[in-house]
Design a protein around this motif. Structure first.
Motif, PDB file in Angstrom:
ATOM      1  N   HIS A 213      53.751   7.554  51.271  1.00  0.00           N
ATOM      2  CA  HIS A 213      53.739   6.465  50.278  1.00  0.00           C
ATOM      3  C   HIS A 213      55.089   5.747  50.281  1.00  0.00           C
ATOM      4  O   HIS A 213      55.145   4.515  50.219  1.00  0.00           O
ATOM      5  CB  HIS A 213      53.455   7.003  48.873  1.00  0.00           C
ATOM      6  N   SER A 214      56.166   6.497  50.359  1.00  0.00           N
ATOM      7  CA  SER A 214      57.499   5.909  50.399  1.00  0.00           C
ATOM      8  C   SER A 214      57.653   5.040  51.658  1.00  0.00           C
ATOM      9  O   SER A 214      58.147   3.911  51.597  1.00  0.00           O
ATOM     10  CB  SER A 214      58.566   7.007  50.382  1.00  0.00           C
ATOM     11  N   TRP A 215      57.218   5.579  52.808  1.00  0.00           N
ATOM     12  CA  TRP A 215      57.278   4.820  54.064  1.00  0.00           C
ATOM     13  C   TRP A 215      56.499   3.513  53.924  1.00  0.00           C
ATOM     14  O   TRP A 215      56.980   2.442  54.305  1.00  0.00           O
ATOM     15  CB  TRP A 215      56.710   5.655  55.219  1.00  0.00           C
ATOM     16  N   GLN A 216      55.287   3.606  53.383  1.00  0.00           N
ATOM     17  CA  GLN A 216      54.450   2.420  53.264  1.00  0.00           C
ATOM     18  C   GLN A 216      55.091   1.394  52.328  1.00  0.00           C
ATOM     19  O   GLN A 216      55.049   0.191  52.583  1.00  0.00           O
ATOM     20  CB  GLN A 216      53.052   2.800  52.760  1.00  0.00           C
ATOM     21  N   ASN A 217      55.731   1.870  51.273  1.00  0.00           N
ATOM     22  CA  ASN A 217      56.404   0.974  50.336  1.00  0.00           C
ATOM     23  C   ASN A 217      57.578   0.252  51.008  1.00  0.00           C
ATOM     24  O   ASN A 217      57.835  -0.912  50.742  1.00  0.00           O
ATOM     25  CB  ASN A 217      56.886   1.757  49.107  1.00  0.00           C
ATOM     26  N   GLN A 218      58.280   0.944  51.900  1.00  0.00           N
ATOM     27  CA  GLN A 218      59.454   0.376  52.557  1.00  0.00           C
ATOM     28  C   GLN A 218      59.129  -0.419  53.819  1.00  0.00           C
ATOM     29  O   GLN A 218      59.803  -1.402  54.135  1.00  0.00           O
ATOM     30  CB  GLN A 218      60.434   1.492  52.933  1.00  0.00           C
ATOM     31  N   HIS A 219      58.116   0.018  54.570  1.00  0.00           N
ATOM     32  CA  HIS A 219      57.869  -0.558  55.895  1.00  0.00           C
ATOM     33  C   HIS A 219      56.457  -1.094  56.111  1.00  0.00           C
ATOM     34  O   HIS A 219      56.193  -1.706  57.142  1.00  0.00           O
ATOM     35  CB  HIS A 219      58.138   0.491  56.983  1.00  0.00           C
TER      36      HIS A 219
ATOM     37  N   GLU B 221      45.895   1.536  56.280  1.00  0.00           N
ATOM     38  CA  GLU B 221      47.206   1.762  56.883  1.00  0.00           C
ATOM     39  C   GLU B 221      47.733   3.147  56.505  1.00  0.00           C
ATOM     40  O   GLU B 221      48.222   3.881  57.364  1.00  0.00           O
ATOM     41  CB  GLU B 221      48.194   0.691  56.421  1.00  0.00           C
ATOM     42  N   PHE B 222      47.601   3.505  55.227  1.00  0.00           N
ATOM     43  CA  PHE B 222      48.067   4.809  54.757  1.00  0.00           C
ATOM     44  C   PHE B 222      47.296   5.933  55.438  1.00  0.00           C
ATOM     45  O   PHE B 222      47.891   6.876  55.964  1.00  0.00           O
ATOM     46  CB  PHE B 222      47.913   4.910  53.228  1.00  0.00           C
ATOM     47  N   LYS B 223      45.977   5.843  55.445  1.00  0.00           N
ATOM     48  CA  LYS B 223      45.156   6.892  56.055  1.00  0.00           C
ATOM     49  C   LYS B 223      45.405   6.997  57.558  1.00  0.00           C
ATOM     50  O   LYS B 223      45.437   8.095  58.106  1.00  0.00           O
ATOM     51  CB  LYS B 223      43.674   6.667  55.750  1.00  0.00           C
ATOM     52  N   PHE B 224      45.653   5.873  58.218  1.00  0.00           N
ATOM     53  CA  PHE B 224      45.946   5.870  59.647  1.00  0.00           C
ATOM     54  C   PHE B 224      47.279   6.588  59.915  1.00  0.00           C
ATOM     55  O   PHE B 224      47.376   7.428  60.814  1.00  0.00           O
ATOM     56  CB  PHE B 224      45.991   4.432  60.181  1.00  0.00           C
ATOM     57  N   LYS B 225      48.295   6.268  59.128  1.00  0.00           N
ATOM     58  CA  LYS B 225      49.611   6.905  59.285  1.00  0.00           C
ATOM     59  C   LYS B 225      49.496   8.410  59.047  1.00  0.00           C
ATOM     60  O   LYS B 225      50.030   9.213  59.824  1.00  0.00           O
ATOM     61  CB  LYS B 225      50.615   6.270  58.310  1.00  0.00           C
ATOM     62  N   MET B 226      48.805   8.806  57.978  1.00  0.00           N
ATOM     63  CA  MET B 226      48.641  10.230  57.678  1.00  0.00           C
ATOM     64  C   MET B 226      47.870  10.936  58.798  1.00  0.00           C
ATOM     65  O   MET B 226      48.253  12.032  59.221  1.00  0.00           O
ATOM     66  CB  MET B 226      47.902  10.426  56.345  1.00  0.00           C
ATOM     67  N   SER B 227      46.814  10.316  59.293  1.00  0.00           N
ATOM     68  CA  SER B 227      46.013  10.918  60.372  1.00  0.00           C
ATOM     69  C   SER B 227      46.844  11.108  61.629  1.00  0.00           C
ATOM     70  O   SER B 227      46.722  12.129  62.307  1.00  0.00           O
ATOM     71  CB  SER B 227      44.798  10.043  60.684  1.00  0.00           C
TER      72      SER B 227
END
Length: 176
Positions: free
Chosen positions: A98-104, A116-122
């Protein structure tokens, strides 16, 4: 932020606090996850707190400043500190995402986790459903944790996946 680093150092030096060891370990894993998963886009050093929240919530990320002016807070719910370390670490990584997504990235407007979040986590080996509950874990997450001596206690299936048990928690069992 400088304040976050100072608080992290204070937490790691606080003798007599029952969560000192866990706090130190989670800060170590935060630095490791930044290197292993976020590489060229690391997240800022968060404050890791252990507040008791709704039993339905394993952790949460806050980017807004709190009453002390502190930003970048990851709370690991005290109600769930009785879980195995790998589950706590999957929550930490989830909140760091969540922090990464908020920043980048592009955070979701709604409460739900976006593509995007689910893709990054996967890609990191922790797969959440729309509500954010982890449904399975795999490499590279499993690989990195096993290389550091973390035991999962559940077998991998033929695809290398460990299904995360979805056990309902009716009450808050706090670790002291």
């Amino acid at each position: 932020e400088k304040t976050n680093t100072t608080i992290m150092a204070n937490k790691n030096d606080t003798l007599g606090w029952s969560l000192c060891s866990l706090s130190s370990e989670l800060y170590w894993w935060t630095a490791f996850f930044n290197i292993a998963f976020f590489k060229t886009q690391p997240v800022k050093t968060p404050i890791i707190s252990f507040e008791k929240k709704s039993v339905k919530n394993q952790g949460h990320y806050m980017n807004s400043r709190n009453g002390f002016g502190i930003k970048e807070n990851i709370n690991i719910n005290r109600c769930h500190l009785d879980r195995p370390l790998w589950e706590i670490l999957s929550t930490l990584l989830h909140e760091m995402c969540h922090s990464w997504q908020n920043q980048h990235g592009k955070p979701s407007i709604s409460w739900f986790h976006n593509k995007e979040f689910k893709f990054k986590m996967s890609n990191m080996g922790v797969v959440p459903n729309d509500k954010g509950h982890h449904i399975w874990v795999a490499d590279p997450f499993v690989f990195f944790l096993e290389k550091h001596g973390i035991k999962f206690g559940y077998p991998r299936n033929s695809e290398g996946i460990i299904k995360v048990p979805q056990i309902g928690r009716a009450s808050c069992r706090e670790r002291v």
